[in-house]
Design a protein around this motif. Structure first.
Motif, PDB file in Angstrom:
ATOM      1  N   MET A  28      -9.056  29.357-105.363  1.00  0.00           N
ATOM      2  CA  MET A  28      -8.160  29.442-104.211  1.00  0.00           C
ATOM      3  C   MET A  28      -6.765  29.913-104.618  1.00  0.00           C
ATOM      4  O   MET A  28      -6.115  30.660-103.870  1.00  0.00           O
ATOM      5  N   GLY A  31      -7.176  33.713-105.303  1.00  0.00           N
ATOM      6  CA  GLY A  31      -7.436  34.400-104.037  1.00  0.00           C
ATOM      7  C   GLY A  31      -6.234  34.368-103.110  1.00  0.00           C
ATOM      8  O   GLY A  31      -5.880  35.377-102.487  1.00  0.00           O
ATOM      9  N   LEU A  35      -3.957  37.501-101.842  1.00  0.00           N
ATOM     10  CA  LEU A  35      -3.762  37.771-100.417  1.00  0.00           C
ATOM     11  C   LEU A  35      -2.292  37.891-100.072  1.00  0.00           C
ATOM     12  O   LEU A  35      -1.880  38.830 -99.378  1.00  0.00           O
ATOM     13  N   ILE A  85     -12.881  39.134 -90.494  1.00  0.00           N
ATOM     14  CA  ILE A  85     -13.280  38.471 -91.745  1.00  0.00           C
ATOM     15  C   ILE A  85     -12.521  37.159 -91.918  1.00  0.00           C
ATOM     16  O   ILE A  85     -13.102  36.129 -92.281  1.00  0.00           O
ATOM     17  N   ILE A  86     -11.233  37.172 -91.630  1.00  0.00           N
ATOM     18  CA  ILE A  86     -10.428  35.955 -91.744  1.00  0.00           C
ATOM     19  C   ILE A  86     -10.881  34.914 -90.732  1.00  0.00           C
ATOM     20  O   ILE A  86     -10.989  33.725 -91.043  1.00  0.00           O
ATOM     21  N   LEU A  88     -13.850  34.580 -89.486  1.00  0.00           N
ATOM     22  CA  LEU A  88     -15.124  34.022 -89.967  1.00  0.00           C
ATOM     23  C   LEU A  88     -14.878  32.968 -91.049  1.00  0.00           C
ATOM     24  O   LEU A  88     -15.542  31.930 -91.068  1.00  0.00           O
ATOM     25  N   GLY A  89     -13.934  33.227 -91.939  1.00  0.00           N
ATOM     26  CA  GLY A  89     -13.587  32.238 -92.960  1.00  0.00           C
ATOM     27  C   GLY A  89     -13.075  30.949 -92.350  1.00  0.00           C
ATOM     28  O   GLY A  89     -13.435  29.849 -92.782  1.00  0.00           O
ATOM     29  N   VAL A  90     -12.239  31.080 -91.327  1.00  0.00           N
ATOM     30  CA  VAL A  90     -11.728  29.892 -90.633  1.00  0.00           C
ATOM     31  C   VAL A  90     -12.876  29.148 -89.951  1.00  0.00           C
ATOM     32  O   VAL A  90     -12.935  27.914 -89.976  1.00  0.00           O
ATOM     33  N   PHE A  92     -16.052  28.999 -90.880  1.00  0.00           N
ATOM     34  CA  PHE A  92     -16.829  28.257 -91.877  1.00  0.00           C
ATOM     35  C   PHE A  92     -16.062  27.045 -92.390  1.00  0.00           C
ATOM     36  O   PHE A  92     -16.658  25.999 -92.677  1.00  0.00           O
ATOM     37  N   CYS A  93     -14.743  27.156 -92.483  1.00  0.00           N
ATOM     38  CA  CYS A  93     -13.928  26.002 -92.876  1.00  0.00           C
ATOM     39  C   CYS A  93     -13.997  24.905 -91.820  1.00  0.00           C
ATOM     40  O   CYS A  93     -14.104  23.726 -92.148  1.00  0.00           O
TER      41      CYS A  93
END
Length: 178
Positions: A28, A31, A35, A85-86, A88-90, A92-93
Motif C-alpha cells: 500500500m 502503490g 498514485l 477502476i478506482i 471498483l477498488g472502493v 471491493f474494499c
C-alpha cells in the motif's frame, strides 16, 4: 487490517498475520506513493482541479484524470475509465469491510455484548451466514452516509467525532483493564 481480524483462523497464527500486515503495508505504501506522484505530475491546471464548477463536479482526483485524458487523447473517456477502476477498488474494499464488521457484530452478539443480540446472532439455514448482522451493518453504514447527501460539513463532523471518540475510548480506563 484484514490479517489482524483473521489472525486466529490461519495456520501459523503467531507469524503469518504480522508478515501479512507488513507486506500489506509495504504494498500500500508503494502503490499509494506511486498514485500520488503520478497524480501530481498529471495536473494540467490547478484552477480546474480546485474549482467547484469543474467538469468533475468538484472532485479533484476525477478532475485530474479528466484533464489529463482530455489533453493526451482529446477525449475524457480514458479518465472516466480510470475512475471506474478506482470505484471498483472502493467497492471491493466496502465488501471486505462489510464482511469483517458483520462478523464482529455476530461475535459480539453471541456474547450478548450488543443491543438486539438475539437478532444479530441468527444464522440463515440456507446460506449458513448471519444475514441479519450483514443487513444491520449495511443499514448502519447507509444511515451514517445520509448526512453527506445534505452537507459535506455535517458528514465531516460525524467523521471527526468518530475519530475523537475512538481515541477517547481507546485511552479510557475500560480499555486499559483489558
Amino acid at each position: 487490517d484484514g490479517p489482524a481480524h483473521m489472525s486466529e483462523e490461519v495456520a501459523g497464527a503467531s507469524l503469518a498475520p504480522p508478515k501479512a500486515i507488513l507486506v500489506g503495508w509495504g504494498v500500500m505504501f508503494v502503490g499509494g506513493l506511486s498514485l500520488v506522484i503520478s497524480l501530481l505530475f498529471s495536473i494540467t491546471s490547478i484552477d480546474s482541479v480546485l474549482s467547484e464548477d469543474s467538469a468533475a463536479g468538484g472532485n479533484p482526483m476525477a478532475q485530474i484524470m479528466y484533464d489529463a485524458a482530455q489533453q493526451r487523447f482529446g477525449s475524457p473517456a480514458a479518465g472516466v475509465g480510470l475512475m471506474v477502476i478506482i470505484i471498483l477498488g472502493v467497492f471491493f474494499c466496502v465488501v471486505a469491510t462489510m464482511t469483517y464488521v458483520s462478523r464482529i457484530l455476530f461475535c459480539y452478539s453471541r456474547d450478548r455484548a450488543v443491543p438486539l443480540s438475539w437478532l444479530w446472532q441468527k444464522v440463515d439455514s440456507r446460506t449458513k451466514s448471519p444475514i441479519f448482522a450483514v443487513w444491520g451493518v449495511a443499514l448502519g453504514a447507509f444511515c451514517l452516509g445520509l448526512p453527506m447527501l445534505g452537507s459535506y460539513t455535517a458528514f465531516n463532523a460525524i467523521l471527526s467525532l468518530s475519530t475523537i471518540s475512538l481515541v477517547v475510548v481507546s485511552h479510557s480506563d475500560c480499555c486499559r483493564r483489558c
